[in-house]
Design an enzyme around this catalytic site. Sequence first.
Site, short mmCIF file in Angstrom:
data_model
loop_
_atom_site.label_atom_id
_atom_site.label_comp_id
_atom_site.label_asym_id
_atom_site.label_seq_id
_atom_site.Cartn_x
_atom_site.Cartn_y
_atom_site.Cartn_z
N HIS A 131 -5.96 6.07 -3.88
CA HIS A 131 -5.87 4.94 -2.94
C HIS A 131 -7.22 4.52 -2.35
O HIS A 131 -7.34 3.39 -1.86
CB HIS A 131 -4.93 5.29 -1.78
CG HIS A 131 -3.51 5.51 -2.18
ND1 HIS A 131 -2.77 4.58 -2.86
CD2 HIS A 131 -2.68 6.57 -1.97
CE1 HIS A 131 -1.56 5.05 -3.08
NE2 HIS A 131 -1.47 6.26 -2.54
N ASP A 167 2.55 8.84 -10.13
CA ASP A 167 2.75 9.11 -8.70
C ASP A 167 3.80 8.16 -8.15
O ASP A 167 3.96 7.04 -8.63
CB ASP A 167 1.41 8.89 -8.00
CG ASP A 167 1.35 9.44 -6.59
OD1 ASP A 167 1.95 8.81 -5.70
OD2 ASP A 167 0.69 10.46 -6.37
N HIS A 169 3.60 6.52 -5.55
CA HIS A 169 2.94 5.42 -4.85
C HIS A 169 1.98 4.70 -5.80
O HIS A 169 1.28 5.34 -6.59
CB HIS A 169 2.17 5.95 -3.64
CG HIS A 169 3.04 6.66 -2.65
ND1 HIS A 169 3.37 7.99 -2.80
CD2 HIS A 169 3.65 6.23 -1.52
CE1 HIS A 169 4.16 8.35 -1.79
NE2 HIS A 169 4.35 7.30 -1.01
N ASP A 250 4.95 13.71 -6.09
CA ASP A 250 5.82 13.16 -5.05
C ASP A 250 6.98 12.34 -5.61
O ASP A 250 7.84 11.88 -4.85
CB ASP A 250 5.01 12.33 -4.03
CG ASP A 250 4.08 11.33 -4.67
OD1 ASP A 250 4.10 11.18 -5.90
OD2 ASP A 250 3.33 10.67 -3.92
#
Length: 374
Positions: A131, A167, A169, A250
């Site tokens: 990120h 992931d 996200h 995750d």
Amino acid sequence: MTPIFIGSEVYRGSSYGDWHPLHIPRVSTVMDLTRALGWMPPAQYRTSPRAKPKALALFHTPDYIAALQQAEATQQVDDATRIRHGLGSTANPVFPEMFCRPATGAGGVMLAAELVRAGGIVHVPGGGTHHAMADYANGFCYLNDPVLCLLSLRKLGLRRIAYVDIDAHHCDGVEAALSGASDMLMISVHEDRRWPFTGALDDDARGRALNLPVPRGLNDTEMRTILHRLILPALERFDPDAVVLQCGSDAIEEDPLSRLALSNNAHAEVATALAQLAPRLIVLGGGGYNPWSVARCWTRVWGALNGWDAPGPLPDTARDVLEGLHWNRRAAGRNPPLAWRSTLNDPPREGPVRAEITDRIGYLQKRVALARAS
């Protein structure tokens, strides 16, 4: 070539703070668990170096690197630094190792790029902070080591490089960095309507990205469908010199920060398939906020890359590692299920393949075909 594992003791005891989702041990537990299983021969282990500011400037701005170092040294940030660089926020707090820990992850992935130059596989569970932006911290990520890894591979002379991210996200920092890069292909499978709310189906990063947002409850059967109908065909068409896989855990059902429902079988299956396809493969960590599922997933992936498995009850040495974990902020952590402490492999989480997913795969397939025709 025998796979290489890159780790570091900097992760042992280093924490973002007791209240933060990343207060849990992750990489250190993977190291302990792999050793307890006899899966870490000394010849396959490398200690991650800490990347120096000059190396980090391959992507990050000098002002941001200096601000990050200063924040670690003084353990504080002023308002101007907080606003400009995102340091000292709730997501990216000030903590004692806030430069040296991410710089170690960055050094690990840059070493991995060098190690696969002639071919091979490297696992860097301390990497995967996808990120961070060039000039500011974002989403628990202070440095964007996936981007540094990709740029290092390019700098070493590799000309077609693919990045696959599973992931929960979306990898907004990687997409921002790679947008329009003709020698890169990015594929991201992430939960729809989940922070950072980027990576829409029609977002192609100026022709360089395949974004597949998936609905809640993504199961192993659906992930397998995505793997064989989208990821592998797209990679085969692109014919990369190297593949970087961000293997955030995750997306596993027990994680508190997503609503996907994978087992760690899915992660092992993706990693194995890419290892068979790519002449050079670097596997990173990423998200993951349940200490048991993170440790078991990334250990499982390392085993899969080596052709090792532990499908039954774990030996006492490995079980002791998992028994020693604590996660008091969650009810399940205070009384963890036996399987979290006694086995490595999750039970399969198969299910129907929903039309929403097949329709989105079909849309991306058509886009790939049109791009190839043009």
